[in-house]
Motif scaffolding. Sequence first.
Motif, PDB file in Angstrom:
ATOM      1  N   ASP A   1       0.830  -1.199   0.000  1.00 47.69           N
ATOM      2  CA  ASP A   1       0.000   0.000   0.000  1.00 47.69           C
ATOM      3  C   ASP A   1       0.868   1.253   0.000  1.00 47.69           C
ATOM      4  N   ALA A   2       1.881   1.264   0.841  1.00 52.46           N
ATOM      5  CA  ALA A   2       2.767   2.431   0.926  1.00 52.46           C
ATOM      6  C   ALA A   2       3.490   2.665  -0.397  1.00 52.46           C
ATOM      7  N   GLU A   3       3.936   1.587  -1.044  1.00 53.68           N
ATOM      8  CA  GLU A   3       4.644   1.723  -2.313  1.00 53.68           C
ATOM      9  C   GLU A   3       3.706   2.221  -3.415  1.00 53.68           C
ATOM     10  N   ALA A   4       2.460   1.757  -3.408  1.00 54.93           N
ATOM     11  CA  ALA A   4       1.491   2.235  -4.395  1.00 54.93           C
ATOM     12  C   ALA A   4       1.222   3.723  -4.210  1.00 54.93           C
ATOM     13  N   HIS A   5       1.176   4.180  -2.964  1.00 58.95           N
ATOM     14  CA  HIS A   5       0.976   5.612  -2.713  1.00 58.95           C
ATOM     15  C   HIS A   5       2.196   6.421  -3.126  1.00 58.95           C
ATOM     16  N   ARG A   6       3.357   5.803  -3.133  1.00 63.48           N
ATOM     17  CA  ARG A   6       4.563   6.503  -3.585  1.00 63.48           C
ATOM     18  C   ARG A   6       4.601   6.579  -5.111  1.00 63.48           C
TER      19      ARG A   6
ATOM     20  N   PRO B   1       5.665  -0.230 -13.257  1.00 61.77           N
ATOM     21  CA  PRO B   1       4.304  -0.524 -12.813  1.00 61.77           C
ATOM     22  C   PRO B   1       3.981   0.029 -11.433  1.00 61.77           C
ATOM     23  N   LEU B   2       2.705   0.234 -11.203  1.00 59.46           N
ATOM     24  CA  LEU B   2       2.216   0.680  -9.907  1.00 59.46           C
ATOM     25  C   LEU B   2       2.361  -0.427  -8.867  1.00 59.46           C
ATOM     26  N   HIS B   3       2.093  -1.656  -9.272  1.00 54.63           N
ATOM     27  CA  HIS B   3       2.196  -2.813  -8.388  1.00 54.63           C
ATOM     28  C   HIS B   3       3.199  -3.815  -8.971  1.00 54.63           C
ATOM     29  N   PRO B   4       3.799  -4.660  -8.149  1.00 53.63           N
ATOM     30  CA  PRO B   4       4.721  -5.671  -8.672  1.00 53.63           C
ATOM     31  C   PRO B   4       4.054  -6.513  -9.757  1.00 53.63           C
ATOM     32  N   PRO B   5       4.766  -6.817 -10.852  1.00 54.45           N
ATOM     33  CA  PRO B   5       4.175  -7.614 -11.941  1.00 54.45           C
ATOM     34  C   PRO B   5       3.602  -8.947 -11.485  1.00 54.45           C
ATOM     35  N   LEU B   6       4.134  -9.505 -10.405  1.00 60.03           N
ATOM     36  CA  LEU B   6       3.589 -10.737  -9.861  1.00 60.03           C
ATOM     37  C   LEU B   6       2.090 -10.597  -9.593  1.00 60.03           C
ATOM     38  N   LEU B   7       1.674  -9.374  -9.247  1.00 62.76           N
ATOM     39  CA  LEU B   7       0.250  -9.095  -9.046  1.00 62.76           C
ATOM     40  C   LEU B   7      -0.384  -8.484 -10.286  1.00 62.76           C
TER      41      LEU B   7
ATOM     42  N   ARG C   1      -3.358   0.061 -12.520  1.00 68.48           N
ATOM     43  CA  ARG C   1      -2.447   1.060 -13.077  1.00 68.48           C
ATOM     44  C   ARG C   1      -2.611   2.448 -12.477  1.00 68.48           C
ATOM     45  N   ARG C   2      -3.629   2.644 -11.603  1.00 71.26           N
ATOM     46  CA  ARG C   2      -3.901   3.991 -11.096  1.00 71.26           C
ATOM     47  C   ARG C   2      -4.419   3.869  -9.663  1.00 71.26           C
ATOM     48  N   LEU C   3      -3.782   4.575  -8.744  1.00 67.54           N
ATOM     49  CA  LEU C   3      -4.082   4.459  -7.321  1.00 67.54           C
ATOM     50  C   LEU C   3      -5.523   4.827  -6.991  1.00 67.54           C
ATOM     51  N   VAL C   4      -6.026   5.930  -7.546  1.00 70.99           N
ATOM     52  CA  VAL C   4      -7.333   6.448  -7.154  1.00 70.99           C
ATOM     53  C   VAL C   4      -8.457   5.452  -7.414  1.00 70.99           C
ATOM     54  N   ASP C   5      -8.298   4.580  -8.382  1.00 73.57           N
ATOM     55  CA  ASP C   5      -9.352   3.640  -8.743  1.00 73.57           C
ATOM     56  C   ASP C   5      -9.652   2.649  -7.621  1.00 73.57           C
ATOM     57  N   ARG C   6      -8.633   2.307  -6.825  1.00 77.69           N
ATOM     58  CA  ARG C   6      -8.864   1.406  -5.691  1.00 77.69           C
ATOM     59  C   ARG C   6      -9.747   2.092  -4.646  1.00 77.69           C
TER      60      ARG C   6
ATOM     61  N   MET D   1      -2.484  12.353  -6.520  1.00 76.16           N
ATOM     62  CA  MET D   1      -2.784  11.994  -7.904  1.00 76.16           C
ATOM     63  C   MET D   1      -2.291  13.064  -8.868  1.00 76.16           C
ATOM     64  N   ALA D   2      -2.398  14.339  -8.488  1.00 70.15           N
ATOM     65  CA  ALA D   2      -1.923  15.423  -9.358  1.00 70.15           C
ATOM     66  C   ALA D   2      -0.423  15.299  -9.584  1.00 70.15           C
ATOM     67  N   GLU D   3       0.325  14.987  -8.538  1.00 70.67           N
ATOM     68  CA  GLU D   3       1.774  14.830  -8.674  1.00 70.67           C
ATOM     69  C   GLU D   3       2.105  13.651  -9.574  1.00 70.67           C
ATOM     70  N   GLY D   4       1.417  12.530  -9.381  1.00 77.08           N
ATOM     71  CA  GLY D   4       1.665  11.363 -10.215  1.00 77.08           C
ATOM     72  C   GLY D   4       1.281  11.586 -11.664  1.00 77.08           C
ATOM     73  N   THR D   5       0.173  12.292 -11.883  1.00 72.75           N
ATOM     74  CA  THR D   5      -0.270  12.568 -13.249  1.00 72.75           C
ATOM     75  C   THR D   5       0.696  13.502 -13.961  1.00 72.75           C
ATOM     76  N   ARG D   6       1.225  14.497 -13.236  1.00 80.49           N
ATOM     77  CA  ARG D   6       2.216  15.400 -13.845  1.00 80.49           C
ATOM     78  C   ARG D   6       3.465  14.633 -14.250  1.00 80.49           C
ATOM     79  N   LEU D   7       3.922  13.726 -13.394  1.00 81.82           N
ATOM     80  CA  LEU D   7       5.102  12.936 -13.737  1.00 81.82           C
ATOM     81  C   LEU D   7       4.833  12.077 -14.967  1.00 81.82           C
TER      82      LEU D   7
END
Length: 476
Positions: free
Chosen positions: A104-109, A122-128, A353-358, A385-391
Amino acid sequence: MPRRRIRVTGTPEAPLRAALSALRTELGVPENFPPEVQAEAERAAAAPPPPLPDATDIPFLTVDPPTSMDLDQAMHLSRRGTGFRVRYAIADVASFVAPGGALDAEAHRRVTTLYFPDEKTPLHPPLLSEGAASLLPDVTRPAVLWTIDLDADGRTTAVDVHRALVRSRAKLDYETVQRRIDEGTAEDPLALLKDIGEARERLEVERGGISLNVPEQEIVERDHTYELGYRAPLPADGWNAQISLLTGMAAAELMLAHGTGVLRTLPAAPDGAVARLHRTAHALHIDWPHHMSYAGLIRTLDPRRPHHAAFLQECTTLLRGAGYTVFRDGDLPALTTHAAVAAPYTHCTAPLRRLVDRYAAEICLSPASPPAWVLAGLDALPKRMAEGTRLAGTVERECVDIVEAALLKDRVGDLFEGCVVDVEEHQPTVGRVQLDTPAVVARLTGGTTPLPLGERLRVRLTQADPGTAKVQFAPA
């Protein structure tokens, strides 16, 4: 908004790989997942599916690019009296990601998956994301299952959402879907994608919404070299997108009805921005009658025509300013709509692929009492989300520049034919040119007279280095 999407087919050559690697370093893009994150992902992937209602008898299918493995959505379409039933299964990421844990912490990062021409972060490890949580064919997966009933015109009449176990039967790509529908060999439920998609497109026209069919820039390896071209979206791309839009609109209405949620919002474009597009359309010889709305004009354009493609790209400027708007406890925001959708809308169909969707999924599953972790993190979500979208936008823009420079690095000094597709308002000797071939749109400067917007021009390549300089042309 990115200037244009881009993908590479084949293995990029060394200079291109080096430049893309340097870009990742420069932007601080994370590399491998930390050991504790990977370990948590392995435990989550190995755990048995949660005890959920069984919907594995429904023959779902997915429609994605052929190489995609992170499959967020699977659909099943059927007739229901004179109307339709849309079942839309969304990967249930929350079944694998424990609130407050390392994943969860890594997804928020990371916030969002970042796409580079040679690889993705990827947002989450490819294993998932490409394994245990992905809606791959012939495996049982937990999902957030939306059931949306439509009348004969495609209007929503009923919505239900709950968790369930699902099983996709087929992994299809857009070209295959389009070919089967065009040839008449597609059977229900696939054949209904056109019927429902076109019905929803008609409703989009009615409410004043728009869908920009901006061509995708594609780098293809051929005969040990690379060619650059455009892939215009197929009708099937649009029909598939309408199913996702339908679900996002249903989710937004559910949130608004219960007074807590996170919307994707976009204010109406200012009059000055639309006036500028009128001038651009005139310069590109695109007929825009005074009585025709902006949304109406968009539907007359063919993205396979260079001038139309250039104008569609300019239209993405009206989508700048989109953001995420949080509300709770019945205190609804002043702006609840997305101007391009022309209705309330939220992101809820791409949680891999996108944190907000969860977050959106969890709110819709329990709209009267969302989980505590959702409420605790909701207020910080728009900024994150704004910071991630800008990146992500920076990555896409810089990747286009790097790929174009890599393809043209040995042609500095050569002459090309193209069309002037943009001129800076306060510096008319500077603009952008769209080449006939290869499919490049790049900065044009160095002349002494104002550039002829919309006119053909012979230009000379003055710089192209994937490591140090963006592509730039000058009037010949």
